[in-house]
Design a protein around this motif. Structure first.
Motif, PDB file in Angstrom:
ATOM      1  N   ARG A 152      57.623  31.420  57.200  1.00  0.00           N
ATOM      2  CA  ARG A 152      57.811  30.284  58.118  1.00  0.00           C
ATOM      3  C   ARG A 152      57.537  28.973  57.382  1.00  0.00           C
ATOM      4  N   THR A 153      57.954  27.875  57.971  1.00  0.00           N
ATOM      5  CA  THR A 153      57.731  26.585  57.311  1.00  0.00           C
ATOM      6  C   THR A 153      56.262  26.169  57.427  1.00  0.00           C
ATOM      7  N   VAL A 154      55.929  25.190  56.607  1.00  0.00           N
ATOM      8  CA  VAL A 154      54.580  24.624  56.633  1.00  0.00           C
ATOM      9  C   VAL A 154      54.270  24.077  58.029  1.00  0.00           C
TER      10      VAL A 154
ATOM     11  N   LEU B 224      50.637  16.432  51.510  1.00  0.00           N
ATOM     12  CA  LEU B 224      51.664  17.466  51.645  1.00  0.00           C
ATOM     13  C   LEU B 224      52.853  16.977  52.484  1.00  0.00           C
ATOM     14  N   ALA B 225      52.980  15.664  52.626  1.00  0.00           N
ATOM     15  CA  ALA B 225      54.013  15.125  53.522  1.00  0.00           C
ATOM     16  C   ALA B 225      55.405  15.633  53.168  1.00  0.00           C
ATOM     17  N   ASP B 226      55.660  15.838  51.874  1.00  0.00           N
ATOM     18  CA  ASP B 226      57.000  16.276  51.451  1.00  0.00           C
ATOM     19  C   ASP B 226      57.217  17.774  51.622  1.00  0.00           C
TER      20      ASP B 226
ATOM     21  N   THR C 172      56.512  28.434  53.442  1.00  0.00           N
ATOM     22  CA  THR C 172      55.127  28.490  52.970  1.00  0.00           C
ATOM     23  C   THR C 172      54.947  29.427  51.782  1.00  0.00           C
ATOM     24  N   GLY C 173      55.677  30.535  51.784  1.00  0.00           N
ATOM     25  CA  GLY C 173      55.544  31.503  50.696  1.00  0.00           C
ATOM     26  C   GLY C 173      56.015  30.972  49.355  1.00  0.00           C
ATOM     27  N   GLU C 174      56.729  29.855  49.357  1.00  0.00           N
ATOM     28  CA  GLU C 174      57.240  29.286  48.099  1.00  0.00           C
ATOM     29  C   GLU C 174      56.315  28.213  47.531  1.00  0.00           C
ATOM     30  N   LEU C 175      55.227  27.932  48.215  1.00  0.00           N
ATOM     31  CA  LEU C 175      54.282  26.913  47.756  1.00  0.00           C
ATOM     32  C   LEU C 175      53.341  27.478  46.694  1.00  0.00           C
TER      33      LEU C 175
ATOM     34  N   GLU D  16      48.642  24.471  47.303  1.00  0.00           N
ATOM     35  CA  GLU D  16      49.329  23.937  48.479  1.00  0.00           C
ATOM     36  C   GLU D  16      49.104  24.837  49.686  1.00  0.00           C
ATOM     37  N   GLN D  17      49.187  26.154  49.480  1.00  0.00           N
ATOM     38  CA  GLN D  17      48.938  27.092  50.587  1.00  0.00           C
ATOM     39  C   GLN D  17      47.510  26.943  51.121  1.00  0.00           C
TER      40      GLN D  17
END
Length: 231
Positions: A101-103, A134-136, A142-145, A149-150
């Motif tokens: 899922r997204t951030v 983390l605005a960008d 999430t799994g790609e961070l 960042e996670q």
């Protein structure tokens, strides 16, 4: 959650033994005040994570009593337990994020469960992402961070719903000094807004210069390292 005598947490003679014979906590008694920021330190494997898991009812003690805001958490069931959990924000050491899922979706979850208005959720998510640099990453999966960042997403999710009790496990383990400061500024802001904040860490840079109480877990026992100054 409110408590008349000012204690958010009471642990009385709490022990936790994992089978066959691993004693994670041994006869731990501590009282943590409502609105206190409390640092729990100790080596890796000292029992810090177990301590936090007991407080959010993810683990049950082998012996002893744990009260949150005057209520024995062992006796809470169903809706009462669910309501209490909504008032506790936890940032786990292993993050426990929904990696597909997204951030923004990850951070919004706790607020959606509490039926917050969509506009409020959107604004709160953006505010937290700004605070944690983390605005960008708002729409990133999430799994790609990176791990760092996670870690910050996990913290944002933990505090998003303005819980009265915040439990944070090694919040700065993957972060540089600047980002660590951002994390601590956010936790301090939550604390100043009235939340009780418990931080388990072995990063002495985040508690060295504070005036809060510090206790250390060693061999399953809790030792006072420094008394906090009155709130």
């Amino acid at each position: 959650m409110s408590e008349s005598n000012g204690a958010m947490i009471e642990m009385i003679k709490v022990s936790k033994i994992y089978q066959p014979d691993i004693r994670a906590l041994s006869d731990v008694s501590v009282s943590i005040a409502q609105g206190e920021m409390f640092f729990l330190i100790g080596m890796s494997g000292a029992g810090k994570t177990t301590f936090l898991k007991l407080l959010c009812n993810m683990e049950t003690p082998t012996n002893g009593l744990i009260e949150i805001a005057g209520r024995d958490i062992q006796k809470l069931r169903g809706k009462t337990l669910a309501r209490m959990r909504q008032k506790i924000g936890v940032a786990y050491q292993d993050f426990k994020l929904l990696t597909d899922r997204t951030v923004a979706e990850n951070i919004a979850i706790s607020m959606e469960v509490s039926y917050k208005k969509p506009q409020h959720i959107k604004k709160r998510v953006r505010d937290l992402l700004d605070r944690l640099a983390l605005a960008d990453k708002h729409d990133a999966i999430t799994g790609e961070l990176s791990r760092g960042e996670q870690q910050r997403v996990a913290l944002a999710r933990a505090v998003a719903n303005s819980p009265t009790l915040i439990l944070v496990d090694e919040p700065t383990g993957n972060l540089d000094a600047t980002t660590t400061r951002r994390v601590m500024d956010l936790l301090t802001k939550c604390n100043h807004s009235g939340a009780t904040v418990i931080i388990a860490t072995h990063d002495d840079s985040i508690y060295r210069d504070t005036q809060h109480r510090i206790m250390e877990l060693r061999s399953g026992k809790l030792h006072l390292i420094r008394e906090g100054l009155p709130q």
